[in-house]
Design a protein around this motif. Sequence first.
Motif, PDB file in Angstrom:
ATOM      1  N   UNK A 134       8.196 -11.574  27.610  1.00 52.68           N
ATOM      2  CA  UNK A 134       7.981 -10.181  27.821  1.00 52.68           C
ATOM      3  C   UNK A 134       9.346  -8.951  27.629  1.00 52.68           C
ATOM      4  N   UNK A 135      10.527  -9.541  27.759  1.00 52.77           N
ATOM      5  CA  UNK A 135      11.630  -8.664  27.534  1.00 52.77           C
ATOM      6  C   UNK A 135      11.743  -8.726  26.061  1.00 52.77           C
ATOM      7  N   UNK A 136      11.725  -9.674  25.323  1.00 57.55           N
ATOM      8  CA  UNK A 136      11.450  -9.491  23.889  1.00 57.55           C
ATOM      9  C   UNK A 136      10.553  -8.663  23.332  1.00 57.55           C
ATOM     10  N   UNK A 137       9.311  -8.697  23.795  1.00 55.53           N
ATOM     11  CA  UNK A 137       8.083  -8.113  23.304  1.00 55.53           C
ATOM     12  C   UNK A 137       8.435  -6.468  23.552  1.00 55.53           C
ATOM     13  N   UNK A 138       9.260  -6.168  24.727  1.00 54.64           N
ATOM     14  CA  UNK A 138       9.435  -4.702  25.133  1.00 54.64           C
ATOM     15  C   UNK A 138      10.482  -4.445  24.057  1.00 54.64           C
ATOM     16  N   UNK A 139      11.514  -5.276  23.651  1.00 59.29           N
ATOM     17  CA  UNK A 139      12.464  -4.791  22.477  1.00 59.29           C
ATOM     18  C   UNK A 139      11.708  -4.504  21.087  1.00 59.29           C
ATOM     19  N   UNK A 140      10.875  -5.300  20.911  1.00 57.24           N
ATOM     20  CA  UNK A 140      10.077  -5.152  19.659  1.00 57.24           C
ATOM     21  C   UNK A 140       9.188  -3.895  19.844  1.00 57.24           C
ATOM     22  N   UNK A 141       8.615  -3.572  20.762  1.00 54.55           N
ATOM     23  CA  UNK A 141       7.810  -2.208  20.924  1.00 54.55           C
ATOM     24  C   UNK A 141       8.706  -0.945  20.759  1.00 54.55           C
ATOM     25  N   UNK A 142       9.892  -1.201  21.280  1.00 54.53           N
ATOM     26  CA  UNK A 142      10.764   0.088  21.464  1.00 54.53           C
ATOM     27  C   UNK A 142      11.464   0.175  19.896  1.00 54.53           C
ATOM     28  N   UNK A 143      11.864  -0.985  19.303  1.00 53.11           N
ATOM     29  CA  UNK A 143      12.474  -0.871  17.915  1.00 53.11           C
ATOM     30  C   UNK A 143      11.140  -0.321  16.965  1.00 53.11           C
ATOM     31  N   UNK A 144       9.948  -0.799  17.172  1.00 53.75           N
ATOM     32  CA  UNK A 144       8.865  -0.383  16.394  1.00 53.75           C
ATOM     33  C   UNK A 144       8.577   1.096  16.417  1.00 53.75           C
ATOM     34  N   UNK A 145       8.727   1.618  17.940  1.00 52.74           N
ATOM     35  CA  UNK A 145       8.848   3.020  17.727  1.00 52.74           C
ATOM     36  C   UNK A 145       9.658   3.867  16.925  1.00 52.74           C
ATOM     37  N   UNK A 146      10.806   3.182  16.841  1.00 52.24           N
ATOM     38  CA  UNK A 146      11.729   3.825  16.367  1.00 52.24           C
ATOM     39  C   UNK A 146      11.606   3.728  14.642  1.00 52.24           C
ATOM     40  N   UNK A 147      11.040   2.825  14.306  1.00 53.11           N
ATOM     41  CA  UNK A 147      11.005   2.733  12.774  1.00 53.11           C
ATOM     42  C   UNK A 147       9.667   3.121  12.283  1.00 53.11           C
ATOM     43  N   UNK A 148       8.699   3.351  12.917  1.00 55.23           N
ATOM     44  CA  UNK A 148       7.353   3.689  12.442  1.00 55.23           C
ATOM     45  C   UNK A 148       7.552   4.951  11.547  1.00 55.23           C
ATOM     46  N   UNK A 149       6.639   4.987  10.503  1.00 55.78           N
ATOM     47  CA  UNK A 149       6.343   6.264   9.825  1.00 55.78           C
ATOM     48  C   UNK A 149       5.090   6.795   9.794  1.00 55.78           C
ATOM     49  N   UNK A 150       4.387   6.486  10.930  1.00 57.56           N
ATOM     50  CA  UNK A 150       2.921   7.229  10.769  1.00 57.56           C
ATOM     51  C   UNK A 150       2.535   7.259  12.489  1.00 57.56           C
ATOM     52  N   UNK A 151       1.884   8.325  12.916  1.00 62.89           N
ATOM     53  CA  UNK A 151       1.673   8.612  14.228  1.00 62.89           C
ATOM     54  C   UNK A 151       0.957   7.567  14.968  1.00 62.89           C
ATOM     55  N   UNK A 175       0.935  -1.172  -0.098  1.00 57.14           N
ATOM     56  CA  UNK A 175      -0.019  -0.002  -0.149  1.00 57.14           C
ATOM     57  C   UNK A 175       0.936   1.265   0.043  1.00 57.14           C
ATOM     58  N   UNK A 176       0.953   2.133  -0.949  1.00 57.51           N
ATOM     59  CA  UNK A 176       1.638   3.296  -1.155  1.00 57.51           C
ATOM     60  C   UNK A 176       1.423   4.195   0.281  1.00 57.51           C
ATOM     61  N   UNK A 177       2.384   4.931   0.575  1.00 57.94           N
ATOM     62  CA  UNK A 177       2.404   5.947   1.552  1.00 57.94           C
ATOM     63  C   UNK A 177       1.662   7.107   0.800  1.00 57.94           C
ATOM     64  N   UNK A 178       0.841   8.014   1.714  1.00 58.62           N
ATOM     65  CA  UNK A 178       0.552   7.768   2.989  1.00 58.62           C
ATOM     66  C   UNK A 178      -0.692   7.024   3.333  1.00 58.62           C
ATOM     67  N   UNK A 179      -1.255   5.883   2.323  1.00 52.35           N
ATOM     68  CA  UNK A 179      -2.411   5.276   2.751  1.00 52.35           C
ATOM     69  C   UNK A 179      -2.319   4.038   3.536  1.00 52.35           C
ATOM     70  N   UNK A 180      -1.180   3.424   3.506  1.00 50.59           N
ATOM     71  CA  UNK A 180      -0.638   2.472   4.089  1.00 50.59           C
ATOM     72  C   UNK A 180       0.265   2.341   5.250  1.00 50.59           C
TER      73      UNK A 180
END
Length: 493
Positions: A112-129, A64-69
């Motif tokens: 839970x340790x790995x889920x925390x790391x996944x959430x942190x990395x997702x926050x750094x990489x996401x391109x939408x609010x 899906x092209x940005x900004x729709x996806x």
Amino acid sequence: MSNLVILPILLPFIVGSFLILFAKHHGIQRFLTAITMVGLLLFSFYLATLVYQEGIYTLQLGNWPAPFGIVLVADMFATMMIILSSIVGVACLFFAFQTISSERERYYFYPFYLFLIAGVNGAFLTGDLFNLFVFFEVMLIASYALIVLGGTKYQLRESFKYVVINVFASILFIVGVAYLYSVTGTLNFADLAIRVAELEQQGVLNVIAILFLVVFGMKGALFPLYFWLPRSYYGPPAAIAALFGGLLTKVGIYAIIRTFTLIFNHDPSFTHTIILALAGFTMFFGVLGAVSQFDFKRILSYHIISQVGYMVMGLGIFTPLALAGAIYYIAHHIIVKAALFLFAGATEKITGTTELKKMGGLLKTHPWLAWLFFISAISLAGIPPLSGFFSKFALILAGFEEGRYVIVTVALIVGLLTLFSMMKIFIYAFWGEQKHTEQQAKMPIGKLLLPIAPLVVLTIVLGFGAEPIFQYSLQVADELLNPSVYIESVLKE
């Protein structure tokens, strides 16, 4: 190659989900978690190298092209933060192997340790609010579980406050997202940057900007929203306190820097002046809390607050030099603060307490522990030639260049008080008369120091290698202050 961008999120999430099936097999959990985190660390360096050499990587999920996806964006700032999260994640994990009880391991500590790391990395990489909100929630849900593991009365009481304040912040986050979408019609960062620049409703945008500053300020522990942090970070085991202290508040600071360089840069004379004022108050009141304490972990908890002020100081000054100093400071602080919390855990393991007045003489019985702590302590205080000095020097120099003499004065005073409080820890805990028993004095701690020592080496390397590292920070700052590069990478046809 753009598919690589999702791996820092997908890898820990998949392995964490798989580990739920092995709740009673602690050996398997330890092995797979260690392999995952070390692999993630190596991959984060590889991804950062690719981005540095070839430019911003984007992944449009589902084509899906940005900004729709949904779009993931790996730029220099995001990949730098992923490297730092991986470094701290590995160090805290190997420290946890030596200190976390089997009772805590039984209740899904590693998933839970790995889920925390996944959430942190997702926050750094996401391109939408909106997906920033989603990854914040993944990170926070995992942190709720980790902060209550052990179930002591103190932990449960303080974790309740932690949950309440973060739930309130999440509600405000959703309100801000809805408000911004109603004004702009989009939540994609790159598209928002274009729409905000075209809007003439400056007053409405300023209200939304301040709302997001409040939300991220709660999560990043800015003045006056830091009251929840010192007691919440005191309760968990040292490995978790180090992970939280080194990493979690920086996700809020990352969000502030990202949004106020890319989206809310329409009226810096208003928004960034407020940010600069908050930086000064955060530094000053945080360090006052540290100076007043006589507990190892509480002093470090208050220093998280005061040091966060330096990071947003660079954003408030809003010049390439200041922002580069802030980015350098983030790297320095994540590494040093994690090391210091792990030192607190090691000394507690020996003495059975974190109260400074009940400690003493560790320099004689455990000299390696004492001197490695000393290096980290003076680095936090900004003593040359360690990393804390060069990051603060850039911020001070930028403040003088822009005539921001008040915030520079506050920063210098806070630096002196930081040195005072860290030397208080050294004098009480490591210097003076031995207060622990001979049996405690003979306790071997080599295995505890192994995951901490690389962090201490890194603060030395960040200091002695200041020139190339600062050049990298300047490139990151230039990329942030030139949003067109990010926008074109995301919205390209």
